[in-house]
Structure formats: C-alpha cells, structure tokens
Design a protein around this motif. Structure first.
Motif, PDB file in Angstrom:
ATOM      1  N   PHE A  96       0.604  -1.184   0.289  1.00 34.10           N
ATOM      2  CA  PHE A  96       0.399  -0.281  -0.035  1.00 34.10           C
ATOM      3  C   PHE A  96       0.958   1.141  -0.019  1.00 34.10           C
ATOM      4  CE2 PHE A  96      -2.994  -3.086   0.656  1.00 34.10           C
ATOM      5  CZ  PHE A  96      -4.239  -2.643   0.436  1.00 34.10           C
ATOM      6  N   THR A  97       0.539   2.426  -0.693  1.00 29.20           N
ATOM      7  CA  THR A  97       1.644   3.924  -0.999  1.00 29.20           C
ATOM      8  C   THR A  97       0.349   4.925  -1.558  1.00 29.20           C
ATOM      9  OG1 THR A  97       1.174   3.242  -3.305  1.00 29.20           O
ATOM     10  CG2 THR A  97       3.340   2.483  -2.383  1.00 29.20           C
ATOM     11  N   PRO A  98       0.444   5.865  -1.141  1.00 31.57           N
ATOM     12  CA  PRO A  98       0.089   7.059  -0.561  1.00 31.57           C
ATOM     13  C   PRO A  98      -0.422   7.304  -2.454  1.00 31.57           C
ATOM     14  CG  PRO A  98       1.650   7.405  -0.140  1.00 31.57           C
ATOM     15  CD  PRO A  98       2.624   6.856  -0.457  1.00 31.57           C
ATOM     16  N   ASP A  99      -0.669   6.371  -3.591  1.00 30.50           N
ATOM     17  CA  ASP A  99      -0.867   7.178  -4.824  1.00 30.50           C
ATOM     18  C   ASP A  99      -1.494   5.681  -5.314  1.00 30.50           C
ATOM     19  OD1 ASP A  99       1.510   4.797  -5.185  1.00 30.50           O
ATOM     20  OD2 ASP A  99       2.072   5.798  -7.209  1.00 30.50           O
ATOM     21  N   LEU A 100      -1.436   4.754  -4.679  1.00 24.27           N
ATOM     22  CA  LEU A 100      -2.555   2.975  -5.115  1.00 24.27           C
ATOM     23  C   LEU A 100      -3.980   3.756  -5.494  1.00 24.27           C
ATOM     24  CD1 LEU A 100      -2.221  -0.181  -4.565  1.00 24.27           C
ATOM     25  CD2 LEU A 100      -3.253   0.319  -3.542  1.00 24.27           C
ATOM     26  N   LEU A 101      -4.681   3.247  -6.103  1.00 26.07           N
ATOM     27  CA  LEU A 101      -6.151   3.167  -6.714  1.00 26.07           C
ATOM     28  C   LEU A 101      -6.225   1.493  -6.426  1.00 26.07           C
ATOM     29  CD1 LEU A 101      -4.967   4.862  -9.811  1.00 26.07           C
ATOM     30  CD2 LEU A 101      -5.666   5.956  -8.354  1.00 26.07           C
ATOM     31  N   PRO A 102      -8.173   2.450  -6.625  1.00 23.09           N
ATOM     32  CA  PRO A 102      -8.385   0.962  -5.963  1.00 23.09           C
ATOM     33  C   PRO A 102      -8.769  -0.042  -6.925  1.00 23.09           C
ATOM     34  CG  PRO A 102     -10.322   3.360  -5.896  1.00 23.09           C
ATOM     35  CD  PRO A 102      -8.867   3.430  -6.321  1.00 23.09           C
ATOM     36  N   ALA A 103      -8.990   0.772  -8.150  1.00 23.16           N
ATOM     37  CA  ALA A 103      -8.541  -0.417  -9.083  1.00 23.16           C
ATOM     38  C   ALA A 103      -7.581  -0.981  -9.337  1.00 23.16           C
ATOM     39  CB  ALA A 103      -8.707  -0.099 -10.650  1.00 23.16           C
ATOM     40  N   ASP A 104      -6.056  -0.852  -8.313  1.00 25.03           N
ATOM     41  CA  ASP A 104      -5.064  -1.522  -8.204  1.00 25.03           C
ATOM     42  C   ASP A 104      -5.389  -2.717  -7.304  1.00 25.03           C
ATOM     43  OD1 ASP A 104      -3.345   0.391  -9.675  1.00 25.03           O
ATOM     44  OD2 ASP A 104      -3.072   1.009  -7.910  1.00 25.03           O
ATOM     45  N   LEU A 105      -6.210  -2.505  -6.350  1.00 26.34           N
ATOM     46  CA  LEU A 105      -7.160  -3.774  -5.820  1.00 26.34           C
ATOM     47  C   LEU A 105      -7.617  -4.814  -6.070  1.00 26.34           C
ATOM     48  CD1 LEU A 105      -7.067  -1.826  -2.557  1.00 26.34           C
ATOM     49  CD2 LEU A 105      -5.156  -3.109  -3.014  1.00 26.34           C
ATOM     50  N   ILE A 106      -8.987  -4.508  -6.677  1.00 24.12           N
ATOM     51  CA  ILE A 106      -9.834  -4.935  -6.842  1.00 24.12           C
ATOM     52  C   ILE A 106      -9.617  -5.710  -8.546  1.00 24.12           C
ATOM     53  CG2 ILE A 106     -11.451  -3.956  -5.790  1.00 24.12           C
ATOM     54  CD1 ILE A 106     -12.706  -2.471  -7.331  1.00 24.12           C
ATOM     55  N   GLY A 107      -9.257  -4.372  -9.388  1.00 24.93           N
ATOM     56  CA  GLY A 107      -9.408  -5.752 -10.732  1.00 24.93           C
ATOM     57  C   GLY A 107      -9.966  -3.852 -11.744  1.00 24.93           C
ATOM     58  N   ASN A 108     -10.179  -3.758 -12.876  1.00 26.47           N
ATOM     59  CA  ASN A 108     -10.608  -2.916 -14.095  1.00 26.47           C
ATOM     60  C   ASN A 108     -11.542  -3.379 -15.014  1.00 26.47           C
ATOM     61  OD1 ASN A 108     -10.835  -0.507 -14.180  1.00 26.47           O
ATOM     62  ND2 ASN A 108      -9.265   0.736 -14.523  1.00 26.47           N
ATOM     63  N   LEU A 109     -11.519  -2.641 -15.853  1.00 29.46           N
ATOM     64  CA  LEU A 109     -12.025  -3.063 -17.512  1.00 29.46           C
ATOM     65  C   LEU A 109     -11.192  -2.718 -18.434  1.00 29.46           C
ATOM     66  CD1 LEU A 109     -15.949  -2.272 -17.433  1.00 29.46           C
ATOM     67  CD2 LEU A 109     -15.045  -4.614 -17.174  1.00 29.46           C
ATOM     68  N   ILE A 110     -10.922  -3.445 -19.105  1.00 32.67           N
ATOM     69  CA  ILE A 110      -9.681  -2.685 -20.449  1.00 32.67           C
ATOM     70  C   ILE A 110     -10.384  -3.003 -22.046  1.00 32.67           C
ATOM     71  CG2 ILE A 110      -7.206  -3.824 -21.510  1.00 32.67           C
ATOM     72  CD1 ILE A 110      -6.499  -4.359 -18.636  1.00 32.67           C
ATOM     73  N   TYR A 111     -10.768  -1.982 -22.660  1.00 31.95           N
ATOM     74  CA  TYR A 111     -10.608  -1.350 -23.716  1.00 31.95           C
ATOM     75  C   TYR A 111      -9.837  -2.561 -24.975  1.00 31.95           C
ATOM     76  CZ  TYR A 111     -13.245   0.586 -28.004  1.00 31.95           C
ATOM     77  OH  TYR A 111     -13.686   0.102 -28.921  1.00 31.95           O
ATOM     78  N   ASN A 112     -10.569  -2.805 -25.779  1.00 28.04           N
ATOM     79  CA  ASN A 112      -9.980  -3.455 -26.522  1.00 28.04           C
ATOM     80  C   ASN A 112     -10.202  -3.270 -28.386  1.00 28.04           C
ATOM     81  OD1 ASN A 112      -8.463  -5.253 -28.936  1.00 28.04           O
ATOM     82  ND2 ASN A 112      -8.460  -6.929 -27.525  1.00 28.04           N
ATOM     83  N   PRO A 113      -9.626  -1.556 -28.106  1.00 30.01           N
ATOM     84  CA  PRO A 113      -9.887  -1.088 -30.181  1.00 30.01           C
ATOM     85  C   PRO A 113     -10.348  -2.067 -31.086  1.00 30.01           C
ATOM     86  CG  PRO A 113      -7.087  -0.876 -29.212  1.00 30.01           C
ATOM     87  CD  PRO A 113      -8.443  -1.556 -28.239  1.00 30.01           C
ATOM     88  N   ARG A 115     -10.936  -5.322 -31.256  1.00 29.25           N
ATOM     89  CA  ARG A 115     -11.779  -6.158 -31.008  1.00 29.25           C
ATOM     90  C   ARG A 115     -12.843  -5.262 -30.570  1.00 29.25           C
ATOM     91  NH1 ARG A 115     -11.099 -12.083 -27.425  1.00 29.25           N
ATOM     92  NH2 ARG A 115      -9.850 -12.251 -28.637  1.00 29.25           N
ATOM     93  N   GLY A 116     -13.078  -4.076 -29.946  1.00 26.90           N
ATOM     94  CA  GLY A 116     -14.446  -3.272 -29.849  1.00 26.90           C
ATOM     95  C   GLY A 116     -14.907  -3.357 -28.732  1.00 26.90           C
ATOM     96  N   GLU A 117     -14.694  -4.075 -27.657  1.00 32.61           N
ATOM     97  CA  GLU A 117     -14.957  -4.649 -26.587  1.00 32.61           C
ATOM     98  C   GLU A 117     -13.882  -4.101 -24.722  1.00 32.61           C
ATOM     99  OE1 GLU A 117     -13.864  -9.261 -27.629  1.00 32.61           O
ATOM    100  OE2 GLU A 117     -15.989  -7.892 -27.943  1.00 32.61           O
ATOM    101  N   TYR A 118     -14.850  -4.316 -24.277  1.00 37.10           N
ATOM    102  CA  TYR A 118     -13.780  -4.757 -23.074  1.00 37.10           C
ATOM    103  C   TYR A 118     -13.964  -5.603 -22.039  1.00 37.10           C
ATOM    104  CZ  TYR A 118     -15.165   0.776 -22.606  1.00 37.10           C
ATOM    105  OH  TYR A 118     -14.999   1.897 -22.436  1.00 37.10           O
ATOM    106  N   SER A 119     -12.940  -5.689 -21.703  1.00 40.97           N
ATOM    107  CA  SER A 119     -12.439  -7.282 -21.094  1.00 40.97           C
ATOM    108  C   SER A 119     -12.456  -6.646 -19.869  1.00 40.97           C
ATOM    109  CB  SER A 119     -11.516  -8.364 -21.706  1.00 40.97           C
ATOM    110  OG  SER A 119      -9.763  -7.065 -21.616  1.00 40.97           O
ATOM    111  N   THR A 120     -12.784  -7.659 -19.014  1.00 37.90           N
ATOM    112  CA  THR A 120     -12.290  -7.532 -17.324  1.00 37.90           C
ATOM    113  C   THR A 120     -10.431  -8.529 -17.397  1.00 37.90           C
ATOM    114  OG1 THR A 120     -14.206  -7.511 -16.831  1.00 37.90           O
ATOM    115  CG2 THR A 120     -13.207  -8.487 -14.956  1.00 37.90           C
ATOM    116  N   LYS A 121      -9.968  -7.203 -16.326  1.00 31.92           N
ATOM    117  CA  LYS A 121      -8.636  -8.073 -15.562  1.00 31.92           C
ATOM    118  C   LYS A 121      -8.646  -8.096 -13.680  1.00 31.92           C
ATOM    119  CE  LYS A 121      -3.269  -6.744 -15.015  1.00 31.92           C
ATOM    120  NZ  LYS A 121      -2.748  -6.347 -15.286  1.00 31.92           N
ATOM    121  N   LEU A 122      -8.568  -8.943 -13.768  1.00 31.86           N
ATOM    122  CA  LEU A 122      -9.299  -9.371 -12.046  1.00 31.86           C
ATOM    123  C   LEU A 122      -7.664  -8.631 -11.635  1.00 31.86           C
ATOM    124  CD1 LEU A 122     -10.372 -12.762 -11.842  1.00 31.86           C
ATOM    125  CD2 LEU A 122     -11.651 -10.509 -12.290  1.00 31.86           C
TER     126      LEU A 122
END
Length: 345
Positions: A96-113, A115-122
């Motif tokens: 844990f650091t002061p610049d840590l983001l919530p997405a760095d913990l739970i994951g995020n949606l990543i857009y694939n240009p 395919r034109g769709e989003y994929s989930t990175k846990l």
C-alpha cells in the motif's frame, strides 16, 4: 485455567453439545495436529510471537481478517508470508502506497480497440490470502475499496459482481499512526478486522536466536505446504461445533455491552469513551473464543478463552474521547479495567 461448564436446559438439541461425540473428538485432535504442523513451519522463520501466530490461525479458522500493528522490523510481513507458504493456496501481497488506486486492488475493465469490446482484468484481491502490507500508507478511497471485499467476499467491476475465492482472508500490517507518511484508518474499515494484534519487541533471548538464524546474506526461508484450502473450510465447520454455554454467552454480551457504558462499571473512566463496541464485536468475540478453544484441543469454550480474545477483538472497536487521550487512557486499558471488574461465570 480451564473451567468445565454444564449445558443449559434451553439449548436446542440440534445445536453443539456439551458432550462431544467420538467423531468430533477425533476431528478436533486431527485438526490440532495439523495446526501444530503449521506452527512448526512458521517457526522456521519466525522466532517467538506466539500470540501473533495464534491470531493468524484464529483468523484462518473463523473467516476473520486480522490487522497487525507494530513498528517496522518486527516480522509482521514475515509471519503472514510464512502462513501463506504453509498452505496450498493462492497468495498475493499488495504494498500500500499513497498513490495506490482502488482499481489496483479489485481490477479494472480494459478496452480492446481491435475487437471494440471491454475485458475484465481481475486484481490481486482474487487470492485466498491477501497481505495488505502497510495498509495505513494508502488514503481513504483505497480503504473503502476493501470494504465490499472484506465483508461480502465479492467485488464489483463495472456492472458485474465477482465472487472472491474461498477461503478469503485479508491479513494487513500497519505502522502506528504517529509514524511519518501514514493515515489513520477509517473506523468502518477497522471494524471489518476481526482481530487487531499489537506486535511487540522480542525478548533478549529471542533476539539472540533471530541474530543467529537471520544474520546472514542468504537466510534459509524455504517452507513446506502442509495444509490446503479444503482443510481450512472443514476446520471452520468444526469451529461451529465447539460448545458455547449460555453462561459464557451472557458473559460475552455483558462484556461488549459494558464498553458502551464504561462508567457504570469503572466510575473513574467516566467520559473516556465516545463509542463502544458494536454487535459485530459480540459475534467476533464468540467466534474467536471458539477457535481459541479448538486450538487448545477443547470442544467447549471457557471464560478464560473469552478473556484471552477480548483484547484483540475489542481494542480497535472502542473509540475514546479527547479527554482520554489527554489522560493517556487507551482502549486497551479500558478493556483491561472491564475484564477486572465484570464477574466471571
């Protein structure tokens, strides 16, 4: 001190019994033997600190998260990594650091240009044991991202909710809040931790053993995995079978309720407590006492189990006043005073 208790007449016949079956006794003995194997593995890299090891095992047995507080260099991280290494389980460490983001913990949606769709990175929360190292170095927004995961064992990314693996356990370390570069944890976040363990310095004899074992350029730290996730889940069912007498239940309730009206029991502490412990503390104290009894090889809870676990369960749930801070009255000392005043069944 072990005190045998008799079963109340109002206990449901389908509930845990004061007289254990032969199969329950065998299961408890087998669990204790396996847990002692975990202790032996942890002892290969951790000298002393029996209360710390017990707290980690109790968290494992009760599905409860554990917060470890102490100055740097007291082997908090080492203890958690050793527990994870003794299991066949997925382990992630998050610094844990002061610049840590919530997405760095739970994951995020990543857009694939393409395919034109989003994929989930846990994110790294998708593990059986998560080490939140120096948790109080991250701001409140990151702490809030942990709340759903710790309470519901799930996270929401975009519009989709994902279940976390079982068992799921957050073991967090923190430096005291008066250290440079730290943030006080929000009360709602702290309350999600079943236990708070204050890690103290080792004795001189223990420190000499640490010196001899670790004062080398490549200290030996290889541990053997001696248990798996399925065993942990079975042990949690076993904790539910540990007998809790109604008199001990009343003692637990009286102790937690007393934190909300401290002056009635200890008049000299009048005005020292803003908020006492919530019903979550009652639930956690009962579970922790059951797990502590199991670690001792017993099928029933004694008042001493409750007294032993009252400190780590309650010390972070009592909010003191400014007057208490001025008088140097801590939540720890308030718990000690209540334990001394309340009659033991």
């Amino acid at each position: 001190m072990s005190v045998a208790v008799s079963p109340p007449s109002t206990r449901s016949p389908r509930g845990p019994s004061a007289t254990p079956s032969e199969s329950l006794s065998r299961a408890i003995n087998a669990a204790v033997a396996d847990l002692n194997g975990v202790r032996e593995e942890i002892a290969k890299v951790l000298v002393g600190q029996p209360q710390l090891v017990d707290a980690l095992l109790i968290g494992l047995l009760t599905n409860g998260h554990v917060l470890l507080e102490g100055v740097p260099g007291l082997a908090k991280t080492t203890a958690v990594k050793a527990l994870a290494a003794s299991m066949h389980a997925k382990f992630h460490r998050v610094q844990f650091t002061p610049d840590l983001l919530p997405a760095d913990l739970i994951g995020n949606l990543i857009y694939n240009p393409q395919r034109g769709e989003y994929s989930t990175k846990l994110g790294p929360l998708f593990a059986n044991i998560v080490l939140a190292d120096e948790i109080n170095r991250a701001p409140a927004k990151v702490q809030s991202a942990l709340l759903e995961a710790m309470q519901e064992h799930q996270v929401t990314i975009g519009e989709t909710t994902y279940r976390l693996p079982e068992p799921f356990l957050v073991l967090a370390t923190e430096n005291p809040v008066d250290q440079e570069g730290t943030y006080p944890l929000p009360e709602a976040q702290v309350d999600r931790f079943m236990l708070k363990v204050v890690v103290d310095y080792p004795s001189a004899e223990e420190e000499k053993v640490i010196l001899r074992r670790m004062a080398r350029s490549h200290p030996k730290t290889e541990l053997e995995s001696v248990i798996d996730s399925e065993q942990v889940l079975r042990w949690r069912d076993l904790v539910d079978e540990v007998y809790l007498d109604e008199k001990v239940e009343d003692y637990i309730v009286r102790l937690v309720v007393a934190t909300r009206s401290v002056a009635q029991h200890v008049p000299e502490l009048d005005g020292m407590v803003r908020f006492g412990a919530s019903p979550r503390a009652t639930i956690n104290l009962a579970l922790a006492a059951k797990a502590h009894a199991l670690l001792q090889g017993r099928h029933f809870v004694t008042p001493q189990d409750v007294k032993t676990m009252a400190r780590p369960v309650l010390r972070h749930r009592i909010i003191t006043t400014f007057e208490a801070e001025a008088e140097e009255v801590s939540a720890e000392s308030i718990v000690e005073s209540l334990l001394a005043k309340l009659p033991v069944p």
